[in-house]
Scaffold this active site. Structure first.
Site, PDB file in Angstrom:
ATOM      1  N   GLU A 137      11.622  23.892  38.286  1.00 57.08           N
ATOM      2  CA  GLU A 137      10.317  23.788  37.661  1.00 57.08           C
ATOM      3  C   GLU A 137       9.549  22.546  38.104  1.00 57.08           C
ATOM      4  OE1 GLU A 137      10.509  24.117  33.453  1.00 57.08           O
ATOM      5  OE2 GLU A 137       8.327  24.200  33.239  1.00 57.08           O
ATOM      6  N   ASP A 138      10.255  21.412  38.187  1.00 56.57           N
ATOM      7  CA  ASP A 138       9.548  20.144  38.409  1.00 56.57           C
ATOM      8  C   ASP A 138       9.614  19.617  39.844  1.00 56.57           C
ATOM      9  OD1 ASP A 138       8.978  20.235  35.751  1.00 56.57           O
ATOM     10  OD2 ASP A 138      10.579  18.857  35.138  1.00 56.57           O
TER      11      ASP A 138
END
Ligand code: MN
Length: 727
Positions: A86-87
């Site tokens: 996600e990051d």
């Protein structure tokens, strides 16, 4: 004994993490763990958390929690990597290449869940649940990693804005707490609950924390003392056991306060004791020892060993009177049961290293998915999921989309009281998912409920049998007590008026010269209303009251009998006022006697007519004849079940005049005669006539002419009565 501490750890490093894993799993793949640690650290480098710390502290703490739950290496690595997709724009394929496909799948599952936008709207929430269930059904470890993730975020929630705190905490309470509970991971569940309380209701949380801390020394002493006695008894019967005591979690104390509608100081059982023994036979033996050493509280023994909870929780629970007669809860279980109680489903992975075991699923998830296919409506699915996740409660939505958790079996009336006392007090019914339902309707999770109120509605005793929640019960009781008090005040004033008149004075003139204030003070009532209420309830007799009168008012002689009459008359008035209840309404609404109704003017139903009832906005319930053609079209579809009350008798007020020989006690004997045949007296006037005769006018209520004749006959039969007639 397990008491897992999940606090935010700053000092843990790679060697420490590996050391802890090896501590319970000597075969663990150290190399892979080390690789994942460095991989996540590298990819998150430069990123910061709201606390200002390096971002990597977050996945590291998530992994640490998974280690505490003694999860397998794949889960721990997934914990370290859970945010890199996600990051950090790492692809799932890359994770699969660098690590393995299991780990990649768990990380993908976590990423998917974190992208679900949780809203409080009914449909969306149902959809959220569907996605969560689908995500975890692939691999239960997804949800365990996700819980560990949420745990650390909640632990460090103080660093984000207040708005976000509330939002995250509510989401945790709505979704993650029920999941942890259903998966049996109680250590995570109670910690999350306490954190939710801290951010959702900080005033309550800190007040509880303060209260619990305040008596800390005293309580610790008490726990020590109790444990000593328990240990002594166990040794006496040569049972080897480990015993421990602690205050319950804040949230469970808070829930008790809410359920019973009381304050912290009124909650007795805030201590929980646990005894751990080696096997099931010893559990029951231990129970026997405890029950013979202390007084067990009837009805509070639960055998979750014979009948485990749906999440596999097993234990014996009992409540006893401990030292100083304090109620304490004791849980008795084996070491294995204790481990399952704290870590639930996570215990599956202990000693079960290996790729195949990781796919363990619980039967209920399979059933749920199977069921899912045949369910169309989102709300229906949510009902199933929520009820299945947490058998204790139902989740109800306001029309604005706010969510409330209520006890299973709760009615719209409970919901009304959960929103606001005044809404509860004036509730006439509810619209559930747009359809009108009666007060006793049982709500289901996912129901959207709009409460209908009427200014003329009042709580009644019947309501106590309908409501399920402690809050609603105590609010209704409070109201009924207030009504009783108001009635006592009214009756009290009347009695005082009568008594003072005997002494040729009155409340008004006593108040003028300040004597009334003195009387109240002498009676040690706190307020004027308290004083009236005490007289009305019979706590002070009129004889007692006149004792407090100033001397110059006491000149009258031969007043004893008059006072006696006032007392006995007022008793019969108060009695008939209290007796009034059930039979006072002509129409029974939804099985209840005390609901206020209005007869429709268009058709004016009379007893015996077939009738229908409609809930009208702001005007309570209107009764029409079934054949009425003028029923407002806007009332259609808001019907409630109504019936004529067969016990109801239409009463007509009638005055009767009675002339007697002027003998003391006549007022009393006439009142008794009237009351003895079940007739209510509304009022009575007595006066002495010059020719040694007494004259009385009674206002009574009768159902009809024959009843009136019966009363007259009864009074005429009294020896001193000269004549009785209708006035
Ligand atoms: Mn995270």
């Amino acid at each position: 004994m397990h008491h897992l501490d999940f606090s935010h750890e700053r000092d843990i490093d790679l060697d420490e993490l590996v050391r802890r894993i090896i501590g319970y799993n000597s075969d663990a793949d150290q190399t892979l763990v080390r690789k994942a640690y460095l991989y996540a650290q590298k990819h998150h480098s430069g990123q910061k958390r709201s606390s200002g710390e390096d971002f990597f502290i977050h996945p590291l703490n998530v992994a640490t929690t998974l280690v505490k739950l003694q999860m397998d290496v794949d889960s721990i690595i997934a914990g370290l990597l859970h945010d890199v997709v996600e990051d950090c724009d790492v692809t799932p394929e890359e994770i699969e290449e660098e690590f393995n496909s299991e780990i990649a799948q768990i990380v993908v599952g976590c990423t998917k869940i974190s992208k679900i936008k949780f809203k409080t709207k009914e449909e969306t929430q149902a959809e959220n649940f569907r996605k969560m269930v689908v995500a975890m059904a692939k691999d239960l470890r997804v949800i365990i990693v996700k819980l560990a993730d949420r745990m650390h975020n909640m632990r460090t929630l103080q660093y984000v804005s207040e708005e976000k705190q509330k939002m995250k905490a509510q989401e945790t309470l709505d979704i993650y707490v029920p999941l942890a509970s259903r998966l049996g991971i109680n250590s995570v569940k109670s910690e999350l609950e306490d954190l939710c309380l801290r951010f959702l209701k900080p005033e309550i949380y800190y007040r509880l924390a303060e209260k619990v801390a305040m008596k800390k020394k005293e309580r610790e002493g008490y726990i020590r003392e109790t444990l000593e006695i328990v240990q002594e008894k166990l040794i006496e019967y040569s049972l080897k056991a480990e015993a421990k005591g602690r205050p319950k979690h804040f949230y469970s104390i808070y829930k008790k306060m809410m359920a019973r509608g009381v304050d912290f100081d009124q909650i007795q059982d805030v201590l929980a004791f646990r005894v751990i023994v080696s096997n099931i036979t010893e559990c029951y033996k231990c129970l026997g020892i405890i029950h013979s050493s202390f007084t067990p509280i009837p009805g509070r023994f639960k055998d979750y060993i014979a009948i485990p909870k749906i999440n596999n929780y097993q234990s014996l629970h009992t409540m006893i009177l401990g030292p100083k007669a304090e109620r304490i809860e004791i849980q008795i279980r084996t070491i294995e049961m204790d481990e399952i109680a704290e870590t639930g489903v996570a215990a599956h992975w202990k000693y079960k290293e290996g790729p195949r075991k990781g796919r363990d699923k619980l039967a209920w998830i399979d059933e749920l998915l199977e069921f899912n296919k045949s369910i169309q409506s989102g709300a229906e699915l949510m009902d199933v999921v929520k009820n299945d996740l947490d058998i204790g409660g139902v989740f109800i939505f306001t029309p604005q989309g706010e969510i409330h958790e209520l006890k299973y079996g709760a009615t719209p009336l409970d919901f009304a009281y959960a929103i606001h006392t005044e809404i509860g007090n004036t509730c006439v019914g509810a619209k559930v998912n747009g359809k009108i339902v009666p007060l006793r309707h049982r709500m289901k999770s996912g129901d959207s409920v709009e409460i209908l109120t009427s200014r003329t509605q009042r709580p009644s005793k019947d309501w106590l049998n309908i409501v399920k929640t402690g809050r609603a019960k105590s609010k209704i009781k409070q109201y009924l007590l207030k009504i009783e008090r108001d009635k006592n005040i009214e009756v009290g004033k009347e009695i005082l008026d009568k008594s003072f008149r005997v002494f040729s004075t009155s409340i008004k003139s006593l108040r003028k010269n300040g004597d009334f204030a003195k009387i109240i003070e002498d009676s040690s009532s706190r307020t004027e209303d308290d004083f009236y209420a005490n007289v009305g309830s019979g706590k002070y007799s009129s004889k007692q009251v006149v004792e407090w009168l100033p001397q110059e008012n006491k000149k009258t002689e031969a007043i004893q009998e008059q006072l006696d009459e006032i007392d006995s008359f007022s008793k019969s008035i108060a009695h008939s006022a209290r007796k009034k209840s059930n039979k006072d309404n002509a129409v029974i609404v939804d099985g209840m006697h005390d609901v206020m109704v209005r007869m429709a003017r268009c058709c004016n139903p009379i007893p015996g007519d077939p009738i229908v009832g409609y809930i009208t906005r702001g005007r309570g319930i209107t009764i029409h004849t079934s054949s009425c053609t003028r029923i407002d079209t806007c009332e259609l579809g808001r019907g409630v079940e109504v019936a004529w009350n067969s016990e109801f008798i239409f009463k007509h007020p009638v005055n009767i005049r009675i002339v007697t020989h002027d003998k003391p006690g006549m007022l009393t004997s006439i009142s008794q005669a009237i009351n003895s045949i079940g007739i209510n007296i509304k009022s009575a006037i007595a006066k002495s006539m010059p020719d040694r005769k007494g004259s009385f006018i009674f206002e009574i209520e009768v159902a009809g002419y024959s009843e009136l004749l019966k009363v007259i006959g009864k009074i005429e039969s009294l020896e001193e009565v000269l004549s009785v007639m209708r006035a």
